[in-house]
Design a protein around this motif. Structure first.
Motif, PDB file in Angstrom:
ATOM      1  N   ARG A  12      11.396   0.949   3.297  1.00  0.00           N
ATOM      2  CA  ARG A  12      12.230   0.331   2.260  1.00  0.00           C
ATOM      3  C   ARG A  12      11.426   0.109   0.978  1.00  0.00           C
ATOM      4  O   ARG A  12      11.929   0.321  -0.125  1.00  0.00           O
ATOM      5  CB  ARG A  12      12.806  -0.989   2.761  1.00  0.00           C
ATOM      6  N   PHE A  13      10.180  -0.281   1.132  1.00  0.00           N
ATOM      7  CA  PHE A  13       9.297  -0.447  -0.021  1.00  0.00           C
ATOM      8  C   PHE A  13       9.126   0.889  -0.745  1.00  0.00           C
ATOM      9  O   PHE A  13       9.250   0.963  -1.972  1.00  0.00           O
ATOM     10  CB  PHE A  13       7.940  -0.998   0.455  1.00  0.00           C
ATOM     11  N   LEU A  14       8.865   1.956   0.008  1.00  0.00           N
ATOM     12  CA  LEU A  14       8.698   3.276  -0.609  1.00  0.00           C
ATOM     13  C   LEU A  14       9.979   3.735  -1.302  1.00  0.00           C
ATOM     14  O   LEU A  14       9.921   4.343  -2.383  1.00  0.00           O
ATOM     15  CB  LEU A  14       8.260   4.305   0.435  1.00  0.00           C
ATOM     16  N   SER A  15      11.127   3.457  -0.700  1.00  0.00           N
ATOM     17  CA  SER A  15      12.406   3.818  -1.347  1.00  0.00           C
ATOM     18  C   SER A  15      12.533   3.127  -2.696  1.00  0.00           C
ATOM     19  O   SER A  15      12.915   3.751  -3.691  1.00  0.00           O
ATOM     20  CB  SER A  15      13.590   3.441  -0.454  1.00  0.00           C
ATOM     21  N   LEU A  16      12.209   1.850  -2.738  1.00  0.00           N
ATOM     22  CA  LEU A  16      12.276   1.110  -3.992  1.00  0.00           C
ATOM     23  C   LEU A  16      11.321   1.719  -5.016  1.00  0.00           C
ATOM     24  O   LEU A  16      11.709   2.027  -6.144  1.00  0.00           O
ATOM     25  CB  LEU A  16      11.925  -0.367  -3.772  1.00  0.00           C
ATOM     26  N   ILE A  17      10.086   1.917  -4.623  1.00  0.00           N
ATOM     27  CA  ILE A  17       9.052   2.355  -5.558  1.00  0.00           C
ATOM     28  C   ILE A  17       9.237   3.813  -5.975  1.00  0.00           C
ATOM     29  O   ILE A  17       9.084   4.153  -7.153  1.00  0.00           O
ATOM     30  CB  ILE A  17       7.646   2.140  -4.937  1.00  0.00           C
ATOM     31  N   LEU A  18       9.555   4.698  -5.040  1.00  0.00           N
ATOM     32  CA  LEU A  18       9.610   6.134  -5.349  1.00  0.00           C
ATOM     33  C   LEU A  18      10.979   6.613  -5.826  1.00  0.00           C
ATOM     34  O   LEU A  18      11.090   7.722  -6.333  1.00  0.00           O
ATOM     35  CB  LEU A  18       9.174   6.950  -4.126  1.00  0.00           C
ATOM     36  N   ARG A  19      12.022   5.774  -5.691  1.00  0.00           N
ATOM     37  CA  ARG A  19      13.352   6.185  -6.135  1.00  0.00           C
ATOM     38  C   ARG A  19      13.854   5.404  -7.351  1.00  0.00           C
ATOM     39  O   ARG A  19      14.620   5.932  -8.143  1.00  0.00           O
ATOM     40  CB  ARG A  19      14.366   5.984  -5.006  1.00  0.00           C
ATOM     41  N   ALA A  38      -3.294   8.335  -3.768  1.00  0.00           N
ATOM     42  CA  ALA A  38      -4.362   7.338  -3.908  1.00  0.00           C
ATOM     43  C   ALA A  38      -3.928   6.206  -4.833  1.00  0.00           C
ATOM     44  O   ALA A  38      -4.181   5.024  -4.551  1.00  0.00           O
ATOM     45  CB  ALA A  38      -5.640   7.997  -4.426  1.00  0.00           C
ATOM     46  N   GLU A  39      -3.250   6.551  -5.920  1.00  0.00           N
ATOM     47  CA  GLU A  39      -2.760   5.525  -6.852  1.00  0.00           C
ATOM     48  C   GLU A  39      -1.705   4.647  -6.176  1.00  0.00           C
ATOM     49  O   GLU A  39      -1.711   3.425  -6.329  1.00  0.00           O
ATOM     50  CB  GLU A  39      -2.191   6.177  -8.115  1.00  0.00           C
ATOM     51  N   LEU A  40      -0.795   5.257  -5.411  1.00  0.00           N
ATOM     52  CA  LEU A  40       0.229   4.497  -4.691  1.00  0.00           C
ATOM     53  C   LEU A  40      -0.425   3.497  -3.729  1.00  0.00           C
ATOM     54  O   LEU A  40      -0.047   2.329  -3.702  1.00  0.00           O
ATOM     55  CB  LEU A  40       1.161   5.431  -3.922  1.00  0.00           C
ATOM     56  N   LEU A  41      -1.390   3.959  -2.947  1.00  0.00           N
ATOM     57  CA  LEU A  41      -2.064   3.074  -1.989  1.00  0.00           C
ATOM     58  C   LEU A  41      -2.749   1.916  -2.708  1.00  0.00           C
ATOM     59  O   LEU A  41      -2.639   0.759  -2.285  1.00  0.00           O
ATOM     60  CB  LEU A  41      -3.072   3.859  -1.151  1.00  0.00           C
ATOM     61  N   ASP A  42      -3.431   2.220  -3.795  1.00  0.00           N
ATOM     62  CA  ASP A  42      -4.142   1.204  -4.568  1.00  0.00           C
ATOM     63  C   ASP A  42      -3.177   0.192  -5.180  1.00  0.00           C
ATOM     64  O   ASP A  42      -3.345  -1.020  -5.029  1.00  0.00           O
ATOM     65  CB  ASP A  42      -4.982   1.884  -5.654  1.00  0.00           C
ATOM     66  N   LYS A  43      -2.145   0.683  -5.864  1.00  0.00           N
ATOM     67  CA  LYS A  43      -1.196  -0.210  -6.551  1.00  0.00           C
ATOM     68  C   LYS A  43      -0.394  -1.040  -5.548  1.00  0.00           C
ATOM     69  O   LYS A  43      -0.114  -2.214  -5.796  1.00  0.00           O
ATOM     70  CB  LYS A  43      -0.254   0.598  -7.437  1.00  0.00           C
ATOM     71  N   ALA A  44      -0.011  -0.420  -4.414  1.00  0.00           N
ATOM     72  CA  ALA A  44       0.737  -1.171  -3.396  1.00  0.00           C
ATOM     73  C   ALA A  44      -0.108  -2.339  -2.886  1.00  0.00           C
ATOM     74  O   ALA A  44       0.383  -3.471  -2.780  1.00  0.00           O
ATOM     75  CB  ALA A  44       1.136  -0.253  -2.247  1.00  0.00           C
ATOM     76  N   SER A  45      -1.370  -2.073  -2.592  1.00  0.00           N
ATOM     77  CA  SER A  45      -2.265  -3.137  -2.103  1.00  0.00           C
ATOM     78  C   SER A  45      -2.456  -4.229  -3.147  1.00  0.00           C
ATOM     79  O   SER A  45      -2.432  -5.417  -2.824  1.00  0.00           O
ATOM     80  CB  SER A  45      -3.612  -2.546  -1.708  1.00  0.00           C
ATOM     81  N   GLN A  46      -2.632  -3.838  -4.404  1.00  0.00           N
ATOM     82  CA  GLN A  46      -2.801  -4.811  -5.484  1.00  0.00           C
ATOM     83  C   GLN A  46      -1.582  -5.720  -5.630  1.00  0.00           C
ATOM     84  O   GLN A  46      -1.690  -6.841  -6.087  1.00  0.00           O
ATOM     85  CB  GLN A  46      -3.042  -4.102  -6.819  1.00  0.00           C
ATOM     86  N   HIS A  47      -0.416  -5.202  -5.253  1.00  0.00           N
ATOM     87  CA  HIS A  47       0.827  -5.958  -5.420  1.00  0.00           C
ATOM     88  C   HIS A  47       1.361  -6.528  -4.112  1.00  0.00           C
ATOM     89  O   HIS A  47       2.560  -6.773  -3.968  1.00  0.00           O
ATOM     90  CB  HIS A  47       1.871  -5.076  -6.107  1.00  0.00           C
ATOM     91  N   GLY A  48       0.465  -6.713  -3.124  1.00  0.00           N
ATOM     92  CA  GLY A  48       0.852  -7.444  -1.921  1.00  0.00           C
ATOM     93  C   GLY A  48       1.429  -6.631  -0.783  1.00  0.00           C
ATOM     94  O   GLY A  48       1.954  -7.208   0.168  1.00  0.00           O
ATOM     95  N   THR A  49       1.376  -5.318  -0.849  1.00  0.00           N
ATOM     96  CA  THR A  49       1.828  -4.488   0.253  1.00  0.00           C
ATOM     97  C   THR A  49       0.678  -3.579   0.674  1.00  0.00           C
ATOM     98  O   THR A  49       0.600  -2.424   0.247  1.00  0.00           O
ATOM     99  CB  THR A  49       3.069  -3.643  -0.152  1.00  0.00           C
TER     100      THR A  49
END
Length: 185
Positions: A12-19, A38-49
């Protein structure tokens, strides 16, 4: 309400972010909807996921609808369809649809569809299924399912363009009422 499985939460998180909202985490998608893994993994972690490459691969591989895809080299990821971002062009080639496609919806939407046909709403396209079972499952997510038959070949013959996403979902613009067969009609 039962707790969601961890991979469902990530999906659900990926749907929100990638769509719909990559800017929620400061992620940039290219014009074809691809994000750097790599950017997705980094930004997701920085924002609590917190998200690992292993978990990301697991979610992509295990998604029953194959909503997400990796690039051939595995360095990028995107949603297969369903974008509300007008700036994303999946660069899909037009395809000739089968004679009939199906659209699953909830019974509460039938009156509006009978009046206005199918509209993409916030998304770029109307989503159609090649089989009735898939359409039934889609409709059931929103309430009592109703499956509409779309005379896709007739609509295509009138000049409507169809695309098929990498995961088999058929995409097109608005579908006028005259090309929709309602149950019991």
């Amino acid at each position: 309400m039962p707790a969601r499985k961890p991979n469902e939460r990530i999906s659900r998180f990926l749907s929100l972010i990638l769509r719909h909202a990559p800017d929620t985490i400061g992620l940039t998608l290219d014009r074809n909807g691809w994000a750097d893994v790599a950017e997705l993994l980094d930004k997701a972690s920085q924002h609590g996921t917190p998200l690992t490459l292993e978990t990301l691969r697991e979610v992509v591989a295990g998604n029953d609808k194959q909503r997400f895809a990796f690039s051939e080299d595995g360095a990028r990821i995107r949603a297969s369809q369903g974008h509300s971002l007008r700036s994303v062009d999946l660069a899909l080639a037009p395809s000739i649809p089968p004679r009939v496609l199906y659209h699953g919806t909830a019974s509460r939407f039938i009156t509006a569809i009978r009046q206005s046909g199918l509209r993409p709403g916030a998304r770029q396209h109307v989503h159609l299924s090649a089989d009735r079972d898939t359409a039934t499952r889609v409709g059931a997510r929103h309430g009592v399912p109703v499956v509409l038959e779309i005379r896709a070949a007739d609509l295509h013959a009138q000049g409507q363009v169809f695309y098929q996403s990498d995961n088999g979902v058929w995409l097109t613009g608005a579908v006028p009422v005259r090309f929709i067969d309602f149950p019991g009609k």
